[in-house]
Design a protein around this motif. Structure first.
Motif, PDB file in Angstrom:
ATOM      1  N   GLU A 170     -52.344  22.898  20.696  1.00  0.00           N
ATOM      2  CA  GLU A 170     -51.635  24.113  20.281  1.00  0.00           C
ATOM      3  C   GLU A 170     -51.511  25.089  21.458  1.00  0.00           C
ATOM      4  O   GLU A 170     -50.460  25.687  21.671  1.00  0.00           O
ATOM      5  CB  GLU A 170     -52.374  24.787  19.129  1.00  0.00           C
ATOM      6  N   ASP A 171     -52.596  25.257  22.212  1.00  0.00           N
ATOM      7  CA  ASP A 171     -52.569  26.136  23.389  1.00  0.00           C
ATOM      8  C   ASP A 171     -51.546  25.646  24.406  1.00  0.00           C
ATOM      9  O   ASP A 171     -50.822  26.438  25.004  1.00  0.00           O
ATOM     10  CB  ASP A 171     -53.943  26.195  24.061  1.00  0.00           C
ATOM     11  N   ALA A 172     -51.508  24.332  24.614  1.00  0.00           N
ATOM     12  CA  ALA A 172     -50.587  23.762  25.599  1.00  0.00           C
ATOM     13  C   ALA A 172     -49.138  24.005  25.187  1.00  0.00           C
ATOM     14  O   ALA A 172     -48.295  24.346  26.012  1.00  0.00           O
ATOM     15  CB  ALA A 172     -50.849  22.265  25.771  1.00  0.00           C
ATOM     16  N   HIS A 173     -48.851  23.838  23.908  1.00  0.00           N
ATOM     17  CA  HIS A 173     -47.493  24.056  23.431  1.00  0.00           C
ATOM     18  C   HIS A 173     -47.067  25.507  23.649  1.00  0.00           C
ATOM     19  O   HIS A 173     -45.965  25.789  24.144  1.00  0.00           O
ATOM     20  CB  HIS A 173     -47.382  23.684  21.951  1.00  0.00           C
ATOM     21  N   ALA A 174     -47.947  26.437  23.328  1.00  0.00           N
ATOM     22  CA  ALA A 174     -47.654  27.856  23.535  1.00  0.00           C
ATOM     23  C   ALA A 174     -47.466  28.151  25.020  1.00  0.00           C
ATOM     24  O   ALA A 174     -46.569  28.894  25.416  1.00  0.00           O
ATOM     25  CB  ALA A 174     -48.777  28.716  22.960  1.00  0.00           C
ATOM     26  N   TRP A 175     -48.286  27.535  25.837  1.00  0.00           N
ATOM     27  CA  TRP A 175     -48.216  27.751  27.280  1.00  0.00           C
ATOM     28  C   TRP A 175     -46.891  27.258  27.846  1.00  0.00           C
ATOM     29  O   TRP A 175     -46.259  27.926  28.649  1.00  0.00           O
ATOM     30  CB  TRP A 175     -49.401  27.045  27.931  1.00  0.00           C
ATOM     31  N   LEU A 176     -46.446  26.083  27.401  1.00  0.00           N
ATOM     32  CA  LEU A 176     -45.161  25.552  27.863  1.00  0.00           C
ATOM     33  C   LEU A 176     -44.021  26.503  27.517  1.00  0.00           C
ATOM     34  O   LEU A 176     -43.137  26.755  28.328  1.00  0.00           O
ATOM     35  CB  LEU A 176     -44.894  24.184  27.226  1.00  0.00           C
ATOM     36  N   ASP A 201     -41.947  28.691  30.245  1.00  0.00           N
ATOM     37  CA  ASP A 201     -40.710  27.930  30.399  1.00  0.00           C
ATOM     38  C   ASP A 201     -40.850  26.833  31.457  1.00  0.00           C
ATOM     39  O   ASP A 201     -40.053  26.732  32.388  1.00  0.00           O
ATOM     40  CB  ASP A 201     -39.545  28.864  30.737  1.00  0.00           C
ATOM     41  N   CYS A 202     -41.893  26.043  31.316  1.00  0.00           N
ATOM     42  CA  CYS A 202     -42.161  24.957  32.268  1.00  0.00           C
ATOM     43  C   CYS A 202     -41.196  23.803  32.035  1.00  0.00           C
ATOM     44  O   CYS A 202     -41.076  23.315  30.910  1.00  0.00           O
ATOM     45  CB  CYS A 202     -43.580  24.433  32.088  1.00  0.00           C
ATOM     46  N   PRO A 203     -40.529  23.337  33.082  1.00  0.00           N
ATOM     47  CA  PRO A 203     -39.633  22.202  32.913  1.00  0.00           C
ATOM     48  C   PRO A 203     -40.398  20.888  32.729  1.00  0.00           C
ATOM     49  O   PRO A 203     -39.895  19.962  32.094  1.00  0.00           O
ATOM     50  CB  PRO A 203     -38.817  22.181  34.194  1.00  0.00           C
ATOM     51  N   GLU A 204     -41.628  20.830  33.271  1.00  0.00           N
ATOM     52  CA  GLU A 204     -42.397  19.585  33.223  1.00  0.00           C
ATOM     53  C   GLU A 204     -43.848  19.896  33.548  1.00  0.00           C
ATOM     54  O   GLU A 204     -44.129  20.689  34.431  1.00  0.00           O
ATOM     55  CB  GLU A 204     -41.829  18.632  34.270  1.00  0.00           C
ATOM     56  N   VAL A 205     -44.756  19.265  32.812  1.00  0.00           N
ATOM     57  CA  VAL A 205     -46.183  19.432  33.060  1.00  0.00           C
ATOM     58  C   VAL A 205     -46.846  18.059  33.022  1.00  0.00           C
ATOM     59  O   VAL A 205     -46.565  17.257  32.126  1.00  0.00           O
ATOM     60  CB  VAL A 205     -46.844  20.356  32.002  1.00  0.00           C
ATOM     61  N   HIS A 206     -47.708  17.798  33.991  1.00  0.00           N
ATOM     62  CA  HIS A 206     -48.451  16.540  34.043  1.00  0.00           C
ATOM     63  C   HIS A 206     -49.832  16.770  33.435  1.00  0.00           C
ATOM     64  O   HIS A 206     -50.539  17.684  33.852  1.00  0.00           O
ATOM     65  CB  HIS A 206     -48.597  16.072  35.487  1.00  0.00           C
ATOM     66  N   CYS A 207     -50.189  15.938  32.454  1.00  0.00           N
ATOM     67  CA  CYS A 207     -51.473  16.067  31.760  1.00  0.00           C
ATOM     68  C   CYS A 207     -52.235  14.755  31.878  1.00  0.00           C
ATOM     69  O   CYS A 207     -51.694  13.695  31.550  1.00  0.00           O
ATOM     70  CB  CYS A 207     -51.259  16.386  30.289  1.00  0.00           C
ATOM     71  N   GLN A 208     -53.482  14.834  32.313  1.00  0.00           N
ATOM     72  CA  GLN A 208     -54.299  13.644  32.503  1.00  0.00           C
ATOM     73  C   GLN A 208     -54.884  13.164  31.184  1.00  0.00           C
ATOM     74  O   GLN A 208     -55.544  13.917  30.477  1.00  0.00           O
ATOM     75  CB  GLN A 208     -55.452  13.935  33.473  1.00  0.00           C
ATOM     76  N   ASP A 242     -44.780  18.104  23.511  1.00  0.00           N
ATOM     77  CA  ASP A 242     -43.377  18.200  23.892  1.00  0.00           C
ATOM     78  C   ASP A 242     -43.030  16.958  24.711  1.00  0.00           C
ATOM     79  O   ASP A 242     -43.156  16.961  25.939  1.00  0.00           O
ATOM     80  CB  ASP A 242     -43.133  19.466  24.705  1.00  0.00           C
ATOM     81  N   PRO A 243     -42.624  15.888  24.053  1.00  0.00           N
ATOM     82  CA  PRO A 243     -42.389  14.609  24.746  1.00  0.00           C
ATOM     83  C   PRO A 243     -41.400  14.676  25.903  1.00  0.00           C
ATOM     84  O   PRO A 243     -41.467  13.868  26.817  1.00  0.00           O
ATOM     85  CB  PRO A 243     -41.861  13.684  23.636  1.00  0.00           C
ATOM     86  N   ASP A 244     -40.487  15.640  25.866  1.00  0.00           N
ATOM     87  CA  ASP A 244     -39.506  15.750  26.948  1.00  0.00           C
ATOM     88  C   ASP A 244     -40.091  16.401  28.200  1.00  0.00           C
ATOM     89  O   ASP A 244     -39.607  16.166  29.307  1.00  0.00           O
ATOM     90  CB  ASP A 244     -38.283  16.543  26.494  1.00  0.00           C
ATOM     91  N   ARG A 245     -41.127  17.224  28.033  1.00  0.00           N
ATOM     92  CA  ARG A 245     -41.675  17.963  29.182  1.00  0.00           C
ATOM     93  C   ARG A 245     -43.061  17.504  29.617  1.00  0.00           C
ATOM     94  O   ARG A 245     -43.476  17.797  30.728  1.00  0.00           O
ATOM     95  CB  ARG A 245     -41.723  19.454  28.871  1.00  0.00           C
ATOM     96  N   ILE A 246     -43.780  16.795  28.768  1.00  0.00           N
ATOM     97  CA  ILE A 246     -45.132  16.343  29.126  1.00  0.00           C
ATOM     98  C   ILE A 246     -45.053  14.975  29.781  1.00  0.00           C
ATOM     99  O   ILE A 246     -44.449  14.046  29.241  1.00  0.00           O
ATOM    100  CB  ILE A 246     -46.041  16.245  27.879  1.00  0.00           C
ATOM    101  N   VAL A 247     -45.652  14.852  30.949  1.00  0.00           N
ATOM    102  CA  VAL A 247     -45.818  13.563  31.608  1.00  0.00           C
ATOM    103  C   VAL A 247     -47.296  13.228  31.505  1.00  0.00           C
ATOM    104  O   VAL A 247     -48.148  13.958  32.014  1.00  0.00           O
ATOM    105  CB  VAL A 247     -45.384  13.608  33.091  1.00  0.00           C
ATOM    106  N   VAL A 248     -47.608  12.152  30.800  1.00  0.00           N
ATOM    107  CA  VAL A 248     -48.994  11.733  30.614  1.00  0.00           C
ATOM    108  C   VAL A 248     -49.421  10.938  31.845  1.00  0.00           C
ATOM    109  O   VAL A 248     -48.804   9.932  32.192  1.00  0.00           O
ATOM    110  CB  VAL A 248     -49.154  10.873  29.339  1.00  0.00           C
ATOM    111  N   MET A 249     -50.459  11.423  32.509  1.00  0.00           N
ATOM    112  CA  MET A 249     -50.976  10.743  33.693  1.00  0.00           C
ATOM    113  C   MET A 249     -52.148   9.858  33.268  1.00  0.00           C
ATOM    114  O   MET A 249     -53.072  10.311  32.595  1.00  0.00           O
ATOM    115  CB  MET A 249     -51.412  11.768  34.738  1.00  0.00           C
TER     116      MET A 249
END
Length: 131
Positions: free
Chosen positions: A28-34, A38-45, A65-72
């Motif tokens: 929930e925090d991550a979604h609010a943060w995005l 207005d982050c275009p892309e965030v990498h999350c481990q 947010d499947p379009d903006r989260i890149v799962v590392m």
């Protein structure tokens, strides 16, 4: 998310008596943060030991947010299997971390990973597979 974690946000421990993270709250925090930044892309481990743990964690991270989260995911045997499953079944955006060898980069490209994250002499840099 790293800056937010340092400020007591995403990834913070909820209790000194346990080492567990409150993943649902962190999502929930991550979604609010995005949205706030207005982050275009965030990498999350993703974290875990087994293929299923890495896969489940990656799916939970991506659902924000499947379009903006890149799962590392680590470029280990289990990590590569989980990454492949995330891309095929979960349609997640995925990158492989700790790529030390050209063979790992070729595997990343063959499974459809968007990024590799090599570590070199104590530094790290992210490389797009589209470059």
């Amino acid at each position: 998310l790293a800056a937010r974690a340092l400020a007591g946000g995403v990834g913070r421990r909820r209790s000194s008596s346990t080492s567990a993270f409150d993943v649902e709250r962190d999502i929930e925090d991550a979604h609010a943060w995005l949205d706030d930044y207005d982050c275009p892309e965030v990498h999350c481990q993703a974290w875990g030991v087994t293929v299923e743990e890495l896969y489940s964690c990656g799916m939970a991270l991506s659902e924000v947010d499947p379009d903006r989260i890149v799962v590392m995911v680590p470029a280990s045997v289990e990590g590569i299997q989980a990454a492949s499953k995330l891309i095929r079944n979960g349609q997640c955006r995925v990158g492989l971390t700790a790529c030390y060898d050209v063979k790992q980069a070729l595997i990343a490209a063959s499974i459809g990973a968007e990024y590799i994250e090599p570590y070199h002499r104590g530094t790290r840099s992210t490389m797009s597979m589209n470059s």
